[in-house]
Scaffold this motif. Structure first.
Motif, mmCIF file in Angstrom:
data_model
loop_
_atom_site.group_PDB
_atom_site.id
_atom_site.type_symbol
_atom_site.label_atom_id
_atom_site.label_comp_id
_atom_site.label_asym_id
_atom_site.label_seq_id
_atom_site.Cartn_x
_atom_site.Cartn_y
_atom_site.Cartn_z
ATOM 1 N N GLU A 358 0.840 -1.413 0.070
ATOM 2 C CA GLU A 358 0.092 -0.132 -0.270
ATOM 3 C C GLU A 358 1.106 1.145 -0.224
ATOM 4 O O GLU A 358 0.406 2.100 -0.393
ATOM 5 N N TYR A 359 2.008 0.984 0.459
ATOM 6 C CA TYR A 359 2.738 2.162 0.749
ATOM 7 C C TYR A 359 4.310 2.100 -0.175
ATOM 8 O O TYR A 359 4.885 3.206 -0.177
ATOM 9 N N SER A 360 4.222 1.168 -0.945
ATOM 10 C CA SER A 360 5.529 1.062 -1.923
ATOM 11 C C SER A 360 5.808 2.305 -3.011
ATOM 12 O O SER A 360 4.681 2.999 -3.118
ATOM 13 N N ALA A 361 6.771 2.607 -3.527
ATOM 14 C CA ALA A 361 7.104 3.733 -4.506
ATOM 15 C C ALA A 361 7.876 3.265 -5.471
ATOM 16 O O ALA A 361 8.552 1.962 -5.413
ATOM 17 N N GLY A 362 7.618 3.661 -6.520
ATOM 18 C CA GLY A 362 8.327 3.381 -7.864
ATOM 19 C C GLY A 362 7.672 2.018 -8.307
ATOM 20 O O GLY A 362 6.667 1.705 -8.029
ATOM 21 N N LEU A 363 8.452 1.455 -9.378
ATOM 22 C CA LEU A 363 8.066 0.127 -10.009
ATOM 23 C C LEU A 363 8.358 -0.897 -9.028
ATOM 24 O O LEU A 363 9.605 -1.346 -9.327
ATOM 25 N N SER A 364 7.496 -1.327 -8.113
ATOM 26 C CA SER A 364 7.700 -2.297 -7.204
ATOM 27 C C SER A 364 7.686 -3.617 -7.656
ATOM 28 O O SER A 364 7.138 -4.028 -8.752
ATOM 29 N N VAL A 365 8.528 -4.508 -6.856
ATOM 30 C CA VAL A 365 8.753 -5.850 -7.211
ATOM 31 C C VAL A 365 7.567 -6.579 -6.329
ATOM 32 O O VAL A 365 7.266 -6.124 -5.169
ATOM 33 N N LYS A 366 7.015 -7.801 -6.732
ATOM 34 C CA LYS A 366 6.039 -8.480 -6.162
ATOM 35 C C LYS A 366 6.399 -9.693 -5.505
ATOM 36 O O LYS A 366 5.753 -10.584 -5.033
ATOM 37 N N SER A 367 7.624 -10.131 -5.828
ATOM 38 C CA SER A 367 8.291 -11.279 -5.594
ATOM 39 C C SER A 367 9.786 -11.441 -5.188
ATOM 40 O O SER A 367 10.157 -10.627 -5.856
ATOM 41 N N LEU A 368 10.375 -12.306 -4.531
ATOM 42 C CA LEU A 368 11.862 -12.467 -4.530
ATOM 43 C C LEU A 368 12.453 -12.658 -5.849
ATOM 44 O O LEU A 368 13.467 -12.112 -6.041
ATOM 45 N N ASP A 369 11.835 -13.374 -6.602
ATOM 46 C CA ASP A 369 12.487 -13.628 -7.797
ATOM 47 C C ASP A 369 12.523 -12.405 -8.743
ATOM 48 O O ASP A 369 13.408 -12.288 -9.395
ATOM 49 N N GLN A 370 11.641 -11.765 -8.765
ATOM 50 C CA GLN A 370 11.406 -10.376 -9.583
ATOM 51 C C GLN A 370 12.411 -9.568 -8.952
ATOM 52 O O GLN A 370 13.108 -8.854 -9.847
ATOM 53 N N ALA A 371 12.715 -9.337 -7.704
ATOM 54 C CA ALA A 371 13.754 -8.662 -7.008
ATOM 55 C C ALA A 371 15.191 -8.996 -7.640
ATOM 56 O O ALA A 371 16.038 -8.309 -7.849
ATOM 57 N N HIS A 372 15.430 -10.511 -7.603
ATOM 58 C CA HIS A 372 16.658 -10.866 -8.122
ATOM 59 C C HIS A 372 16.900 -10.337 -9.689
ATOM 60 O O HIS A 372 17.881 -9.919 -10.103
ATOM 61 N N ASP A 373 15.856 -10.648 -10.419
ATOM 62 C CA ASP A 373 16.003 -10.174 -11.874
ATOM 63 C C ASP A 373 16.073 -8.655 -11.971
ATOM 64 O O ASP A 373 16.965 -8.062 -12.991
ATOM 65 N N LYS A 374 15.487 -7.918 -10.977
ATOM 66 C CA LYS A 374 16.014 -6.440 -11.072
ATOM 67 C C LYS A 374 17.139 -6.122 -10.682
ATOM 68 O O LYS A 374 17.625 -5.096 -11.274
ATOM 69 N N ILE A 375 17.807 -6.779 -9.640
ATOM 70 C CA ILE A 375 19.070 -6.613 -9.455
ATOM 71 C C ILE A 375 19.965 -6.738 -10.668
ATOM 72 O O ILE A 375 20.982 -5.953 -11.206
ATOM 73 N N ASP A 376 19.751 -8.024 -11.472
ATOM 74 C CA ASP A 376 20.690 -8.403 -12.635
ATOM 75 C C ASP A 376 20.383 -7.297 -13.689
ATOM 76 O O ASP A 376 21.359 -6.905 -14.284
ATOM 77 N N PHE A 377 19.106 -6.651 -13.900
ATOM 78 C CA PHE A 377 18.910 -5.635 -14.746
ATOM 79 C C PHE A 377 19.771 -4.516 -14.495
ATOM 80 O O PHE A 377 20.363 -4.094 -15.389
ATOM 81 N N PHE A 378 19.688 -4.080 -13.068
ATOM 82 C CA PHE A 378 20.527 -2.797 -12.741
ATOM 83 C C PHE A 378 22.067 -2.969 -13.069
ATOM 84 O O PHE A 378 22.706 -2.355 -13.622
ATOM 85 N N ALA A 379 22.545 -4.338 -12.765
ATOM 86 C CA ALA A 379 23.956 -4.419 -12.735
ATOM 87 C C ALA A 379 24.352 -4.701 -14.291
ATOM 88 O O ALA A 379 25.360 -4.203 -14.762
ATOM 89 N N ASP A 380 23.452 -5.131 -15.337
ATOM 90 C CA ASP A 380 23.747 -5.330 -16.685
ATOM 91 C C ASP A 380 23.739 -3.913 -17.402
ATOM 92 O O ASP A 380 24.448 -3.841 -18.355
ATOM 93 N N ASN A 381 23.050 -2.853 -16.536
ATOM 94 C CA ASN A 381 23.075 -1.557 -17.431
ATOM 95 C C ASN A 381 23.887 -0.540 -16.657
ATOM 96 O O ASN A 381 23.695 0.527 -16.936
ATOM 97 N N GLY A 382 24.808 -1.067 -15.959
ATOM 98 C CA GLY A 382 25.844 -0.292 -15.464
ATOM 99 C C GLY A 382 25.455 0.738 -14.273
ATOM 100 O O GLY A 382 26.401 1.593 -13.880
#
Length: 674
Positions: A358-382
């Motif tokens: 209810e209080y989250s900000a930005g493009l929020s993740v809904k699962s731990l798997d999505q969170a890991h994917d997002k970390i990889d996205f950030f790392a892959d994009n510098g």
């Protein structure tokens, strides 16, 4: 916290011109999806009203407005009421009778016998509707504002849009006089609001979806870029070699001030630093006698937009760590700034992550798997860093930290709700954003829901009661030092929140307010931000002072402090952050080291920038006065060098409708086109 958001966003709503009662609804979007709506009604051409209700992050905003117009379309009566984003009440009235206009609000009161269009300090949809129409109806497309200033609006682009069977011809208007840069809004043929902003933060008429908003956003960005590119051509200057002679150099490596120095710049780099007189020569030279040269400043907590670059550079900020702008936007901005198409600082990116709630900000993740994917996205994009936000599950933190570290990224952020700062450090946090999070370690961080505004109000009410010399505090600070945890305090932002009062200008920025456009000051720096009970005013001020004392204590203990603002592109806010450090008792030359070499070291750039030494990039600021005598001298910028570009702050400020804080550099020619 992005305090520019409402002043910009709520200034874009308008309604249809119709002889019949008209009701229009606009849908607001954030990265999470729908964040609210605004309903605007026109009962006839003399009566407008608006009802805006928004919910994002931990903010809840609800404001109503009614406007009565005269036969010329100017307000004769306005009533605005509601609750602002941080809980402060909004109450404002305006009335013109017997030739005198009178206004009263929690921010200011006044009267005038002059003709003009009154714009409330907390202006809303209905008054903006009337203002745009009044501007378009005027002979010179300009309207005098009350209490002060002028506003203009001009069409800059037209688009055909379609949703199902619905079609609209909409025009992009550039509205000037309410902020430092033009505000852009799409209006229909009746001068009704249609859309503004971007899918990550914007609004569009109900019945048209986010894909239409995205298309209009792209067209708006192109117009915005065109305006900023033209400014860059006029207000920047390229050099091959330049000699700055007989000046004071602040050596932030050795923490000394060197008098009588010559500094030679060639092709965007520092070629030599030598005592004056020297045998150094260049195609151009500037006698900088009596002036002080410091490295370019860093804002380590920025949220960038296309329009921020000139304001940062004018204040001597040549590098910014962006703390979570949407990927598509920050990549576009970085490309613009790096290419020089738009003036702006060097950018270092941190990726933002929150967990959907209810209080989250930005493009929020809904699962731990999505969170890991997002970390990889950030790392892959510098991205260099991962910033975690308040809704992240404490159980996720150790795993996310390990993954980010494995990908070469540092981890920082808010302390997630139901977790305290000590636990975050144990889980591997490299950095903590915001000084309130440090205090919450001792004020119930595990037991309270810090996704809500409790993370602001509890420290405000209780921080002054914390014994900073207690064993608990000393033990925690020792843990920070032992784990080399960095603190990004955003001190000036919190001092502003806790010390602002109804009826007066924000004390953090009162010294610069006279130089800023009046409507900008009224919107951003006037009145209270939080709803502070009268009996707690002294407590809030004492807690602000406790925040300052804690920053000093952390610094003295060896905790790495990086200065940031969380204030959009206001480079002057970074200067205030440094002023507050000095007022807290940190030695001025150490303050400058934190804001230059220390910040450069943290992002791994100290080998090429952050200090004044041969071989490094020419990221430099020339000051009329000496900041070691008074940190407010940081506003006396007379020349800013970023690579092979020169900027004269007086010209940049004038281009932003700001009265310069220092004169032009004697003997230095104006930039092209001025």
């Amino acid at each position: 916290m992005q305090r520019h958001f409402l002043a910009f966003a709520l200034s874009i709503l308008a309604i249809a011109v119709s002889a019949q009662p008209t009701v229009l609804e606009n849908t607001w979007f954030s990265e999470k999806g729908v964040m609210g709506r605004s309903i605007v009604e026109e009962t006839d051409r003399f009566h407008l009203s608006a009802d805006t209700r928004l919910s994002w992050n931990n903010r809840r905003y609800s404001v109503e407005e009614s406007v009565v117009l005269d036969a010329h379309g100017y307000p004769v009566k306005i009533v605005v009421s509601g609750i602002s984003a941080f809980g402060a009440p909004v109450r404002e009235t305006f009335e013109r009778a017997d030739g005198t206009a009178r206004w009263n609000s929690l921010k200011e009161s006044g009267q005038s016998t002059e003709d003009g269009f009154y714009l409330p300090a907390d202006y809303q949809a209905a008054t903006l509707t009337a203002l745009v129409r009044a501007i378009q109806a005027s002979d010179n497309r300009s309207v005098k504002l009350l209490p002060r200033g002028y506003a203009t609006a001009k069409p800059v682009a037209t688009q055909q849009v379609r949703q199902g069977e619905s079609r609209q011809t909409v025009t992009l208007y550039a509205l000037e006089g309410l902020d430092l840069m033009p505000e852009y809004l799409w209006l229909d043929q009746n001068l009704s609001f249609f859309a503004s902003g971007e899918p990550a933060l914007g609004a569009i008429r109900k019945g048209f979806d986010i894909d239409v908003l995205r298309r209009l956003s792209d067209a708006k960005n192109e117009q915005e870029k065109r305006h900023m590119t033209e400014m860059a051509k006029r207000l920047s200057e390229t050099y091959d070699s330049l000699l700055l002679s007989n000046l004071r150099v602040i050596d932030v490596e050795k923490l000394v001030a060197l008098e009588g120095q010559d500094v030679l710049l060639e092709n965007g780099r520092i070629k030599a630093v030598s005592s004056h007189p020297s045998n150094l020569t260049a195609e151009r030279s500037i006698d900088a006698s009596g002036k002080t040269l410091i490295p370019g400043l860093w804002d380590m907590h920025g949220h960038l937009s296309n329009q921020d670059g000139a304001l940062y550079l004018a204040a001597g900020v040549t590098s910014v760590r962006d703390m979570g702008t949407a990927h598509e936007s920050i990549m576009r901005i970085e490309d613009y700034f790096h290419s020089g198409e738009i003036m702006g600082p060097n950018i270092y990116r941190a990726g933002f992550m929150d967990q959907f709630s209810e209080y989250s900000a930005g493009l929020s993740v809904k699962s731990l798997d999505q969170a890991h994917d997002k970390i990889d996205f950030f790392a892959d994009n510098g991205y260099r860093q991962l910033k975690l936000y308040s809704s992240i599950s404490p159980e996720w933190v150790p795993e996310l930290v390990e993954h980010a570290h494995d990908r070469g990224m540092r981890v920082s952020g808010h302390i997630p709700a139901f977790m305290n700062a000590g636990q975050a450090v144990d889980a591997g946090f490299d950095e903590i954003q915001h000084i309130n999070m440090v205090f919450l370690n001792f004020l119930g961080g595990e037991s309270i829901d810090t996704r809500q505004q409790l993370r602001f109000s509890i420290p405000a009410e209780q921080a002054h009661q914390l014994d900073l010399d207690s064993e608990a505090v000393e033990t925690f600070i020792a843990k920070l030092v032992r784990n080399r945890v960095v603190i990004d305090p955003t001190l000036a932002t919190f001092r502003s929140m806790y010390t602002r009062r109804a009826g007066s200008v924000d004390p953090e920025f009162s010294h610069i307010a006279p130089n800023l456009p009046p409507q900008y000051v009224r919107s951003l720096f006037l009145g209270a931000e939080m709803d502070i009970p009268k009996e707690q005013l002294d407590d809030y001020k004492a807690s602000a002072d406790a925040f300052s004392a804690m920053v000093k204590k952390l610094h003295d203990a060896g905790v790495w402090i990086v200065p940031g603002t969380d204030h959009g592109g206001l480079g002057l806010a970074l200067q205030q952050e440094l002023i507050d450090y000095a007022l807290a008792g940190i030695d001025p030359i150490e303050v400058l080291q934190l804001a230059t070499l220390g910040s450069a070291k943290l992002v791994g750039a100290a080998h090429r920038t952050g200090s004044i030494s041969a071989g490094k990039d020419a990221d430099l600021v020339l000051l009329e006065e000496n900041p070691l005598d008074n940190m407010r001298a940081l506003s006396s910028t007379v020349l800013v060098v970023k690579g092979n570009k020169l900027y004269q702050p007086a010209e940049l400020y004038e281009g932003l409708n700001i009265v310069p804080f220092a004169g032009r550099l004697p003997g230095h020619k104006p930039a092209a086109g001025l």
